[in-house]
Structures are given as structure tokens and as C-alpha cells.
Design a protein around this motif. Structure first.
Motif, PDB file in Angstrom:
ATOM      1  N   HIS A   1     -15.353 -37.826  62.322  1.00  0.00           N
ATOM      2  CA  HIS A   1     -14.271 -38.580  62.967  1.00  0.00           C
ATOM      3  C   HIS A   1     -12.902 -37.956  62.730  1.00  0.00           C
ATOM      4  CE1 HIS A   1     -13.098 -40.479  59.179  1.00  0.00           C
ATOM      5  NE2 HIS A   1     -14.350 -40.796  58.959  1.00  0.00           N
ATOM      6  N   VAL A   2     -12.783 -37.109  61.707  1.00  0.00           N
ATOM      7  CA  VAL A   2     -11.496 -36.436  61.501  1.00  0.00           C
ATOM      8  C   VAL A   2     -11.272 -35.396  62.594  1.00  0.00           C
ATOM      9  CG1 VAL A   2     -10.195 -34.927  59.973  1.00  0.00           C
ATOM     10  CG2 VAL A   2     -11.426 -36.882  59.038  1.00  0.00           C
TER      11      VAL A   2
ATOM     12  N   GLU B   1     -12.697 -35.497  65.521  1.00  0.00           N
ATOM     13  CA  GLU B   1     -12.555 -36.227  66.781  1.00  0.00           C
ATOM     14  C   GLU B   1     -11.170 -36.824  66.920  1.00  0.00           C
ATOM     15  OE1 GLU B   1     -15.832 -38.908  66.940  1.00  0.00           O
ATOM     16  OE2 GLU B   1     -17.181 -37.369  67.732  1.00  0.00           O
ATOM     17  N   ALA B   2     -10.585 -37.220  65.778  1.00  0.00           N
ATOM     18  CA  ALA B   2      -9.223 -37.743  65.838  1.00  0.00           C
ATOM     19  C   ALA B   2      -8.288 -36.697  66.422  1.00  0.00           C
ATOM     20  CB  ALA B   2      -8.756 -38.142  64.443  1.00  0.00           C
ATOM     21  N   SER B   3      -8.511 -35.447  66.019  1.00  0.00           N
ATOM     22  CA  SER B   3      -7.650 -34.377  66.512  1.00  0.00           C
ATOM     23  C   SER B   3      -7.955 -34.062  67.982  1.00  0.00           C
ATOM     24  CB  SER B   3      -7.835 -33.138  65.644  1.00  0.00           C
ATOM     25  OG  SER B   3      -6.991 -32.106  66.086  1.00  0.00           O
ATOM     26  N   TYR B   4      -9.233 -33.930  68.307  1.00  0.00           N
ATOM     27  CA  TYR B   4      -9.587 -33.692  69.716  1.00  0.00           C
ATOM     28  C   TYR B   4      -9.108 -34.844  70.588  1.00  0.00           C
ATOM     29  CZ  TYR B   4     -12.678 -30.152  67.762  1.00  0.00           C
ATOM     30  OH  TYR B   4     -13.171 -29.080  67.084  1.00  0.00           O
ATOM     31  N   GLY B   5      -9.206 -36.071  70.038  1.00  0.00           N
ATOM     32  CA  GLY B   5      -8.801 -37.259  70.790  1.00  0.00           C
ATOM     33  C   GLY B   5      -7.317 -37.283  71.081  1.00  0.00           C
ATOM     34  N   LEU B   6      -6.529 -36.493  70.335  1.00  0.00           N
ATOM     35  CA  LEU B   6      -5.095 -36.408  70.604  1.00  0.00           C
ATOM     36  C   LEU B   6      -4.793 -35.273  71.565  1.00  0.00           C
ATOM     37  CD1 LEU B   6      -3.801 -36.894  66.973  1.00  0.00           C
ATOM     38  CD2 LEU B   6      -3.473 -38.478  68.865  1.00  0.00           C
ATOM     39  N   GLY B   7      -5.834 -34.695  72.134  1.00  0.00           N
ATOM     40  CA  GLY B   7      -5.624 -33.613  73.078  1.00  0.00           C
ATOM     41  C   GLY B   7      -5.356 -32.282  72.418  1.00  0.00           C
ATOM     42  N   LYS B   8      -5.867 -32.123  71.201  1.00  0.00           N
ATOM     43  CA  LYS B   8      -5.660 -30.849  70.518  1.00  0.00           C
ATOM     44  C   LYS B   8      -6.825 -29.917  70.804  1.00  0.00           C
ATOM     45  CE  LYS B   8      -1.865 -32.018  68.667  1.00  0.00           C
ATOM     46  NZ  LYS B   8      -0.613 -31.307  68.855  1.00  0.00           N
ATOM     47  N   THR B   9      -6.508 -28.638  70.846  1.00  0.00           N
ATOM     48  CA  THR B   9      -7.562 -27.658  71.065  1.00  0.00           C
ATOM     49  C   THR B   9      -8.339 -27.455  69.772  1.00  0.00           C
ATOM     50  OG1 THR B   9      -6.101 -25.876  70.416  1.00  0.00           O
ATOM     51  CG2 THR B   9      -6.179 -26.408  72.749  1.00  0.00           C
ATOM     52  N   ARG B  10      -9.469 -26.791  69.925  1.00  0.00           N
ATOM     53  CA  ARG B  10     -10.301 -26.516  68.761  1.00  0.00           C
ATOM     54  C   ARG B  10      -9.534 -25.681  67.735  1.00  0.00           C
ATOM     55  NH1 ARG B  10     -16.485 -26.104  68.461  1.00  0.00           N
ATOM     56  NH2 ARG B  10     -16.407 -27.711  70.032  1.00  0.00           N
TER      57      ARG B  10
ATOM     58  N   THR C   1      -6.956 -27.679  65.926  1.00  0.00           N
ATOM     59  CA  THR C   1      -7.641 -28.541  64.963  1.00  0.00           C
ATOM     60  C   THR C   1      -8.016 -27.756  63.711  1.00  0.00           C
ATOM     61  OG1 THR C   1      -8.529 -29.786  66.816  1.00  0.00           O
ATOM     62  CG2 THR C   1      -9.606 -30.098  64.694  1.00  0.00           C
TER      63      THR C   1
END
Lengths: 327, 293
Positions: A201-202, A204-213, A216
Motif C-alpha cells: 500500500h505504500v 500504491e499510495a505513490s502510484y495513486g498520486l499519479g507518480k511514476t515508477r 516512487t
């Protein structure tokens, strides 16, 4: 005085010791023998470790002094003429520096790739088992392989090439590069484990903010696992500092640092020298040198260095405890 | 001869009613579309015939679900564990694509645009997400929110540019007064409820149009839950919110519309009070009355 059974403030509570003894009486003889053997072995190991430390401390402290640490070693049959251990200390630090500089990015990169990408899966598996093989290989085997590589004409620049085209193959570059293989597995393993234990979930929290891999990895994952990388690196440095085989085969076995060319700085890297381990080896009673006292002193300094690195690991471990992620 | 209930309407892919004979599927009643009160804002998100399969599973996790999400309303997804509500939620910002072997059919429209045609990082800024477990990053409070704002540009905006936006996000999440003194404190030192509000602040900082919440209160105590629910009420003014919850009382408190899912199917979609007091489908009634869960 006090009646039996009363527990005044001074009396031992009739608790743990007696309860334990009472419990032991109920144990089966084989279990008792097993527990006793475990205790014995444990104590024996403590005694061995303590003896080693005390003996090295006793031998080392007799001969360690400032003069020894800051003067250069000299060849000589007489103990009083053989100089100090400045060059081996510098050599050890130089090897640690070169090897870590190579191993750290490789190991962290490999761990990131395996955990965060891991595709194609077969390649990831191959890389993982490759690193396991390196971790399990005896360093003398790695050393002789490294020598074969660095004696190739291709690597003439790394040490020095004779007029006939023969390549010496022994230098700080050669030893440091091969030595990076000694540190790589521990850095890789701690980084991989740390990344794997970062909860999904950590990320996903970053991906969920529209961050790239990549964002992240750089801004979330690397800062999170930095203490683990540091731990693995310190452990790897300890292994580098303690390895002898690679140094003996690949550093050229000169006591003093000897430049391999006239280019300042680079010449030293192309040149030969010694580390604390090879110094101890060469000056031990079984080695070719004849300065066992200096060998003890150098071994003591080496042990201090490695104990220092281990303390650093423990320190990093304690510091991170307060800032841990919920798992 | 037994009497069949009248056929129910189902929103088809083209919006036309799709008449299905309920007798052909005994177990699960068909989704029921109802006329919606026009008091809500424009439709932000349309879930259009979405199915999601996980590789190796015999049955789709989400089966042909069609739902609207409007500005100014809270849509609560309820249903027993494994009914696909979280999977459906995670498909809305295409987070489900991170699960290996997951495939989606059907369309999801964000303000009329197919989300598959949007660049994924832009989509996730417009459709932001709150997770079950409060998951602040192991950095300071300030950096947690600032991380969300920073674009992946060559020049990262400085603290002076970020500070007002961080403050406004923390204010909207109702956390500002509690943390204003010490924004450099590690976020993981906050309490669970504060951490979840920090995550909300972080999600709001990217200025989304839709906020997805996956059981946002299940790890929180009742007081923190109350604070977060209050916040959901306030945020509804400016955002469309989709919330997945196990907690029926919560769905009733915060939801404007409720969608009940069962085994991947959308069983019933209705205004909240109607679904709880006068459910159409038997299975909905059994569920909201606690007959199974």
C-alpha cells in the motif's frame, strides 16, 4: 526472624529459581542433556570469542603506538627496522572505497530491478542465483578468476603492461573491482529484503498520486530502505576489510604503495600495495616476513576497524527503529 | 403458476434499457436503475459495463457493472467480502492494472473521456485515492504533502512555492491546526486518525475531481472515524466521492447513493435511504438487515 514463607522486602521471592528447578525435575533426561549441551556450547563460544579478543588486545596493544600507525613499512629482517603500517591502513581504506563504489550501485540497482520490475522473470531468477553463487564462492576462487581477467590485454590500463605485451594484472583497480563481488551479495540481500518488506500500500499510495515508477523508487522506496542499504554496505565493508585471498593474488604484494604509472592519483590505483590483511599474512610467523609483533599490531587495528563497522551497523539499526513503517 | 416480478431495467452500454427476464437467473437479481434526483452536479465518472477478471479465477471479480458518479455526491459501495467492490474502486484510477493477471472490459469515462486514453499519471491526479491502511510515507508531514504536489519536472518547485499549497491541503483535510507547529515532524509519529487525514490532505493536494476511498476508517477508532466522516461531508461539496465500506451504518451516514454488490454483480443501486428502508432485491434486503455478511 521471619517465618518460612513470609516475603519481607529483603527476602528473595520464592519464585523463579525454585520454580525453574522444580520444572527441570519434570523434564526427561534426554531433554535435560540437550539443554545442558546447548548451554555448554554457547558458553564455549563466548569463551572462544573473549579469548580471541583479549589475546589480540594483549598482543596488539603492546605494539600499537602512534609512530607505528603513521610510518611506512620497510623491508627488513630485523623487527626494529621494518617500519610502520601506514601503507596497509591506506591500502585497506582504498580497497574498501573502490570496492564499495562499484558494489553499491550494482547491488542496489539489481535489487531494485528484481523487486520492482522483475521482468522477464527467468532473467530475474538467473540474476538472483548468480549473486547467490558469488556469495557462496570461496574468495580464493574469485581471486584467481579475477587475476585471469585482469591479465587480459584488454585490461592493460588497469595495472601495467610490459613491453612484450604481458599484463601484470595486479593493482588497486584489479583488487578493488574483484573485491566488489565480496560486498555485493550482502548489499543486494539486505536491499532486496527491505524492498520486499515495504508494504504494497505504500507503493500504491505513490502510484495513486499519479507518480511514476521511477519517482516512487527515488522519492519513496530508496529513502525508506536507506538504513538497510547502509547496514548491508557496512557489513560488506567488513567483509572487504577482512578478505585476504583477493589481496594476496591481486594487489601485487608490495608492502608500500607503489604507483603503476606517473599519472598522479591514477598511478596509485594502477599500482600495487598492501592491506592490513596481507600485511598480517606476510609478517606472521608463517609468512615470509619476520615481524610477528607488527603482524599482531596490524591484526589488532584490523579488528578494531571491523568492530567499528559492526557498531555502525548496530547504530543504524537502532536509529531506524523509531521511524519504521507500519508493516 | 407462480407470479414473476416485473422485468427490471438495466443500463446498457448505450444507455438504452436492457430488458432481462429475471426468471433466467434465479440467484442474483439484476441491477436496478432508478431515476435520479437532478439536484446533483454534473456526472464526473461513468462506469460503463465494466468487468474485471483475475487470471486463474473462474468467475469475474466484477461483472458488467454500470454506475454513474456525480459531482457533489458520495457513492457508497457495499457488499460482503470478495464481492468485487474494492476491485471496482481500484479500476477507476487504473490501479488494478498493477495486479498481475488482472484484465478489464468495458469503459470508464472521466468527464466524458475514456480513462484508457488518458496518460496514467494525469488520470491518477484527477482521480485520487485513500487506502484502508493509513499509509503516509516515511518522511516529514510537509514532505508527504509536498511530494504529491511536485511535478516530475526538471526543476522542482522550492519550499516557498509549495508551502501555501501544502497548508491549504492540510486545512481542507482538517489537520492544519494540529500539525502547523511542527510540519517537519515524521509523519509516522502521528496518530492513526491523523495519519489518515494526512493521506487525505495528500490526495487533495493534487486537486482531484474524484476521490476514491477504500474503507478509509476501518483501521481507525470511533472518534477518528467521526472526524473523517465529517470531512467526507464537507469534501462532497467540491468533489465526487466513491467510498467502499464494510460498515453499513457508515454507508448510511455518508452515502448519497449506495450500490450493493454481490459476487461481482451489481445487485442494486439506489438513493441511500431507499436502499436501506425499501430494498428491491431480496439479497439486498437480507444483507442490509444482517442476514449474511
Amino acid at each position: 526472624m521471619s517465618s518460612p514463607g513470609s516475603t519481607g522486602p529483603g527476602a528473595t521471592p520464592p519464585g523463579r529459581r525454585q520454580r525453574l528447578l522444580g520444572e527441570l525435575r519434570l523434564w526427561r533426561p534426554l531433554d535435560l542433556a540437550g539443554v545442558a549441551a546447548a548451554w555448554l556450547v554457547g558458553l564455549l563460544l563466548v569463551v572462544v570469542a573473549a579469548t580471541l579478543l583479549l589475546y589480540m588486545g594483549y598482543q596488539g596493544l603492546q605494539y600499537v603506538n602512534l609512530d607505528l600507525l603513521v610510518s611506512r613499512p620497510q623491508p627488513g629482517a630485523d623487527q626494529s627496522q621494518t617500519g610502520g603500517i601506514l601503507d596497509p591502513i591506506v591500502g585497506t581504506l582504498l580497497i574498501i572505497l573502490i570496492a564499495t563504489a562499484i558494489a553499491l550501485p550494482l547491488a542496489v540497482g539489481a535489487a531494485l530491478w528484481i523487486v520492482e520490475y522483475g521482468r522477464p522473470r527467468w532473467l530475474a531468477r538467473v540474476v538472483e542465483s548468480g549473486i547467490e553463487v558469488i556469495a557462496g564462492a570461496p574468495s580464493i576462487a574469485i581471486a584467481i578468476f579475477g587475476l585471469a581477467i585482469f591479465q587480459l590485454p584488454l585490461f592493460g590500463w588497469a595495472s601495467f603492461a610490459a613491453d612484450g605485451g604481458g599484463v601484470f594484472g595486479r593493482s588497486f583497480i584489479a583488487a578493488g573491482s574483484v573485491m566488489s563481488l565480496i560486498a555485493l551479495p550482502s548489499i543486494f540481500a539486505t536491499t532486496r529484503e527491505a524492498l520486499q518488506s515495504v508494504p504494497r500500500h505504500v507503493r500504491e499510495a505513490s502510484y495513486g498520486l499519479g507518480k511514476t515508477r521511477w519517482a516512487t523508487i527515488r522519492r519513496v522506496l530508496l529513502p525508506t530502505v536507506r538504513p538497510d542499504i547502509a547496514t548491508g554496505t557496512a557489513l560488506g565493508m567488513g567483509r572487504i576489510a577482512g578478505d585476504t585471498a583477493i589481496i594476496v593474488l591481486l594487489l601485487g604484494a608490495t608492502l608500500q604503495l607503489q604507483a603503476g604509472s606517473d599519472i598522479p592519483g591514477v598511478g596509485t590505483l594502477q599500482g600495487t600495495g598492501s592491506t592490513l590483511t596481507s600485511y598480517v599474512y606476510n609478517n606472521s610467523p608463517t609468512g615470509e616476513g619476520n615481524a610477528p609483533e607488527k603482524a599482531y599490531a596490524a591484526a589488532f587495528v584490523l579488528m578494531l576497524l571491523i568492530i567499528g563497522l559492526n557498531l555502525l551497523v548496530a547504530f543504524i539499526g537502532r536509529r531506524r527503529a523509531g521511524n519504521d513503517l507500519p508493516r | 403458476m407462480a407470479e414473476f416480478p416485473p422485468p427490471v431495467r438495466r443500463i446498457g452500454a448505450d444507455g438504452a434499457p436492457n430488458v432481462v427476464d429475471p426468471a433466467s437467473r434465479e440467484a442474483i437479481p439484476e441491477p436496478i436503475a432508478r431515476a435520479l434526483a437532478p439536484s446533483y452536479g454534473p456526472e464526473r465518472l461513468r462506469i460503463d459495463g465494466v468487468s474485471i477478471h483475475y487470471a486463474g479465477a473462474a468467475k469475474p471479480a466484477v461483472n458488467q457493472v454500470t454506475l454513474p458518479v456525480r459531482q457533489g455526491e458520495v457513492l457508497a459501495l457495499i457488499g460482503p467480502s470478495g464481492c468485487g467492490k474494492t476491485t471496482l474502486l481500484r479500476s477507476l484510477n487504473r490501479l488494478v492494472e498493477l495486479t498481475p493477471g488482472a484484465t478489464r472490459d468495458g469503459r470508464i469515462l472521466l468527464d466524458g473521456e475514456d480513462v484508457d486514453h488518458l496518460e496514467i499519471t494525469r488520470l491518477r491526479r484527477r482521480v485520487s485515492m485513500i487506502f484502508q491502511q493509513p499509509n503516509p510515507f516515511p518522511m516529514s508531514i510537509f514532505d508527504n504533502v509536498a511530494y504529491a504536489i511536485r511535478e516530475q519536472a526538471m526543476r522542482r518547485p522550492g519550499k516557498g512555492v509549495l508551502a501555501p499549497r501544502v497548508e491549504s491541503a492540510l486545512r481542507r483535510a482538517g489537520l492544519w491546526d494540529e500539525v502547523a507547529d511542527d510540519l517537519d515532524r515524521p509523519a509516522l509519529r502521528l496518530s492513526g486518525g491523523q495519519q489518515q487525514r494526512l493521506c487525505i490532505a495528500r490526495a487533495l493536494a493534487v486537486e482531484p475531481h474524484v476521490l476514491l476511498m477504500d474503507e478509509p476508517c476501518s483501521a481507525l477508532d470511533p472518534i477518528s472515524t467521526g472526524v473523517v466522516e465529517e470531512l467526507i461531508h464537507e469534501l462532497r461539496e467540491t468533489l465526487a466521492i466513491v467510498i467502499v465500506t464494510h460498515n453499513l451504518a457508515q454507508a448510511r451516514r455518508v452515502g448519497d447513493h449506495v450500490a450493493f454488490m454481490y459476487l461481482g454483480d451489481l445487485v442494486e443501486y439506489a438513493p441511500t435511504e431507499e436502499l436501506f428502508t425499501n430494498p428491491r432485491a431480496d439479497r439486498t434486503r437480507d444483507y442490509v438487515q444482517g442476514a449474511f455478511g
